[in-house]
Scaffold this motif. Structure first.
Motif, PDB file in Angstrom:
ATOM      1  N   SER A  82       0.859  -1.190   0.000  1.00  0.00           N
ATOM      2  CA  SER A  82       0.000   0.000   0.000  1.00  0.00           C
ATOM      3  C   SER A  82       0.891   1.233   0.000  1.00  0.00           C
ATOM      4  CB  SER A  82      -0.929  -0.005   1.210  1.00  0.00           C
ATOM      5  OG  SER A  82      -0.190   0.002   2.418  1.00  0.00           O
ATOM      6  N   GLY A  83       0.274   2.383  -0.250  1.00  0.00           N
ATOM      7  CA  GLY A  83       1.031   3.621  -0.332  1.00  0.00           C
ATOM      8  C   GLY A  83       1.396   3.927  -1.774  1.00  0.00           C
ATOM      9  N   ARG A  84       2.650   4.313  -2.019  1.00  0.00           N
ATOM     10  CA  ARG A  84       3.097   4.702  -3.350  1.00  0.00           C
ATOM     11  C   ARG A  84       3.414   3.484  -4.212  1.00  0.00           C
ATOM     12  NH1 ARG A  84       4.787  10.003  -3.985  1.00  0.00           N
ATOM     13  NH2 ARG A  84       6.374   9.356  -5.492  1.00  0.00           N
ATOM     14  N   THR A  85       2.407   2.648  -4.385  1.00  0.00           N
ATOM     15  CA  THR A  85       2.635   1.390  -5.106  1.00  0.00           C
ATOM     16  C   THR A  85       2.901   1.610  -6.587  1.00  0.00           C
ATOM     17  OG1 THR A  85       0.254   1.125  -5.369  1.00  0.00           O
ATOM     18  CG2 THR A  85       1.292   0.031  -3.473  1.00  0.00           C
ATOM     19  N   PHE A  86       2.500   2.760  -7.126  1.00  0.00           N
ATOM     20  CA  PHE A  86       2.723   3.028  -8.541  1.00  0.00           C
ATOM     21  C   PHE A  86       4.208   3.109  -8.861  1.00  0.00           C
ATOM     22  CE2 PHE A  86       4.017   7.375  -7.974  1.00  0.00           C
ATOM     23  CZ  PHE A  86       3.325   7.787  -6.851  1.00  0.00           C
ATOM     24  N   SER A  87       5.028   3.338  -7.840  1.00  0.00           N
ATOM     25  CA  SER A  87       6.468   3.467  -8.061  1.00  0.00           C
ATOM     26  C   SER A  87       7.214   2.143  -7.930  1.00  0.00           C
ATOM     27  CB  SER A  87       7.061   4.470  -7.066  1.00  0.00           C
ATOM     28  OG  SER A  87       7.002   3.949  -5.741  1.00  0.00           O
ATOM     29  N   MET A  88       6.501   1.074  -7.567  1.00  0.00           N
ATOM     30  CA  MET A  88       7.172  -0.206  -7.363  1.00  0.00           C
ATOM     31  C   MET A  88       7.679  -0.773  -8.675  1.00  0.00           C
ATOM     32  SD  MET A  88       4.681  -1.941  -4.507  1.00  0.00           S
ATOM     33  CE  MET A  88       5.244  -3.550  -4.965  1.00  0.00           C
ATOM     34  N   ASN A  89       8.900  -1.287  -8.641  1.00  0.00           N
ATOM     35  CA  ASN A  89       9.454  -1.879  -9.855  1.00  0.00           C
ATOM     36  C   ASN A  89       9.692  -3.381  -9.701  1.00  0.00           C
ATOM     37  OD1 ASN A  89      11.639  -1.901  -8.140  1.00  0.00           O
ATOM     38  ND2 ASN A  89      12.889  -0.516  -9.356  1.00  0.00           N
ATOM     39  N   ALA A  90       9.760  -3.856  -8.464  1.00  0.00           N
ATOM     40  CA  ALA A  90      10.014  -5.280  -8.238  1.00  0.00           C
ATOM     41  C   ALA A  90       9.673  -5.626  -6.796  1.00  0.00           C
ATOM     42  CB  ALA A  90      11.477  -5.637  -8.524  1.00  0.00           C
ATOM     43  N   MET A  91       9.552  -6.905  -6.544  1.00  0.00           N
ATOM     44  CA  MET A  91       9.309  -7.414  -5.197  1.00  0.00           C
ATOM     45  C   MET A  91      10.158  -8.656  -4.985  1.00  0.00           C
ATOM     46  SD  MET A  91       5.731  -8.553  -3.362  1.00  0.00           S
ATOM     47  CE  MET A  91       5.153  -6.866  -3.094  1.00  0.00           C
ATOM     48  N   ALA A  92      10.567  -8.863  -3.767  1.00  0.00           N
ATOM     49  CA  ALA A  92      11.399 -10.024  -3.451  1.00  0.00           C
ATOM     50  C   ALA A  92      10.979 -10.625  -2.120  1.00  0.00           C
ATOM     51  CB  ALA A  92      12.871  -9.637  -3.387  1.00  0.00           C
ATOM     52  N   TRP A  93      11.393 -11.857  -1.923  1.00  0.00           N
ATOM     53  CA  TRP A  93      11.240 -12.519  -0.635  1.00  0.00           C
ATOM     54  C   TRP A  93      12.625 -12.897  -0.129  1.00  0.00           C
ATOM     55  CZ3 TRP A  93       6.685 -13.097   1.994  1.00  0.00           C
ATOM     56  CH2 TRP A  93       5.516 -12.854   1.290  1.00  0.00           C
ATOM     57  N   PHE A  94      12.837 -12.630   1.141  1.00  0.00           N
ATOM     58  CA  PHE A  94      14.032 -13.051   1.857  1.00  0.00           C
ATOM     59  C   PHE A  94      13.579 -13.861   3.063  1.00  0.00           C
ATOM     60  CE2 PHE A  94      17.712 -10.537   0.238  1.00  0.00           C
ATOM     61  CZ  PHE A  94      17.038  -9.781  -0.714  1.00  0.00           C
ATOM     62  N   ARG A  95      14.505 -14.557   3.675  1.00  0.00           N
ATOM     63  CA  ARG A  95      14.167 -15.283   4.907  1.00  0.00           C
ATOM     64  C   ARG A  95      15.342 -15.256   5.853  1.00  0.00           C
ATOM     65  NH1 ARG A  95      13.904 -21.506   2.541  1.00  0.00           N
ATOM     66  NH2 ARG A  95      16.168 -21.780   2.218  1.00  0.00           N
ATOM     67  N   GLN A  96      15.024 -15.403   7.135  1.00  0.00           N
ATOM     68  CA  GLN A  96      16.054 -15.414   8.161  1.00  0.00           C
ATOM     69  C   GLN A  96      15.745 -16.493   9.177  1.00  0.00           C
ATOM     70  OE1 GLN A  96      16.758 -11.645  10.111  1.00  0.00           O
ATOM     71  NE2 GLN A  96      18.809 -12.283  10.721  1.00  0.00           N
ATOM     72  N   ALA A  97      16.614 -17.487   9.242  1.00  0.00           N
ATOM     73  CA  ALA A  97      16.487 -18.558  10.207  1.00  0.00           C
ATOM     74  C   ALA A  97      17.186 -18.153  11.508  1.00  0.00           C
ATOM     75  CB  ALA A  97      17.100 -19.836   9.654  1.00  0.00           C
ATOM     76  N   PRO A  98      16.818 -18.762  12.621  1.00  0.00           N
ATOM     77  CA  PRO A  98      17.455 -18.413  13.903  1.00  0.00           C
ATOM     78  C   PRO A  98      18.964 -18.557  13.842  1.00  0.00           C
ATOM     79  CG  PRO A  98      15.535 -19.780  14.271  1.00  0.00           C
ATOM     80  CD  PRO A  98      15.746 -19.753  12.789  1.00  0.00           C
ATOM     81  N   GLY A  99      19.669 -17.526  14.260  1.00  0.00           N
ATOM     82  CA  GLY A  99      21.117 -17.570  14.300  1.00  0.00           C
ATOM     83  C   GLY A  99      21.806 -17.414  12.959  1.00  0.00           C
TER      84      GLY A  99
END
Length: 124
Positions: free
Chosen positions: A25-42
């Protein structure tokens, strides 16, 4: 500013599936890409997948290639991560990110906006 909210995490048995969503939401018109990252404990946060926002290319980490699929519904400003054949080592907090700056899409520094994360736990 773009606000990102992830959902869809949970507890699943090994071999199962989950679908994560990331609502922008918000200034979504300016979005050029999306990504997923993840972080496991430690562990450090790591790249999972990336998609161009207007039919752009997709990229995946080797560890999830063939099991995860990133997609988007631009009309709804929502991105998705379909995860199948889940393994215990997929357990992590999953974060979506938006607005890529630069070409190193696999690095945290390339992304402008981040969500709060959603927990995915895969039991053996």
């Amino acid at each position: 500013q773009v606000q990102l909210v992830e959902s869809g995490g949970g507890l699943v048995q090994a071999g199962g599936s989950l679908r994560l969503s990331c609502a922008a939401s918000g200034r979504t018109f300016s979005m050029n890409a999306m990504a997923w990252f993840r972080q496991a404990p430690g562990k450090e946060r790591e790249f999972v997948a990336r998609i161009g926002w207007n039919g752009g290319r997709t990229y995946y980490a080797d560890s999830v290639k063939g099991r995860f699929t990133i997609s988007s519904d631009n009309a709804k400003n929502t991105g998705f991560l379909q995860m199948s054949s889940l393994k215990p080592e997929d357990t992590a907090v999953y974060y979506c990110a938006a607005d890529q700056n630069g070409y190193k899409y696999y690095t945290e520094g390339a992304w402008e906006y981040w969500g709060q994360g959603t927990q995915v736990t895969v039991s053996s």
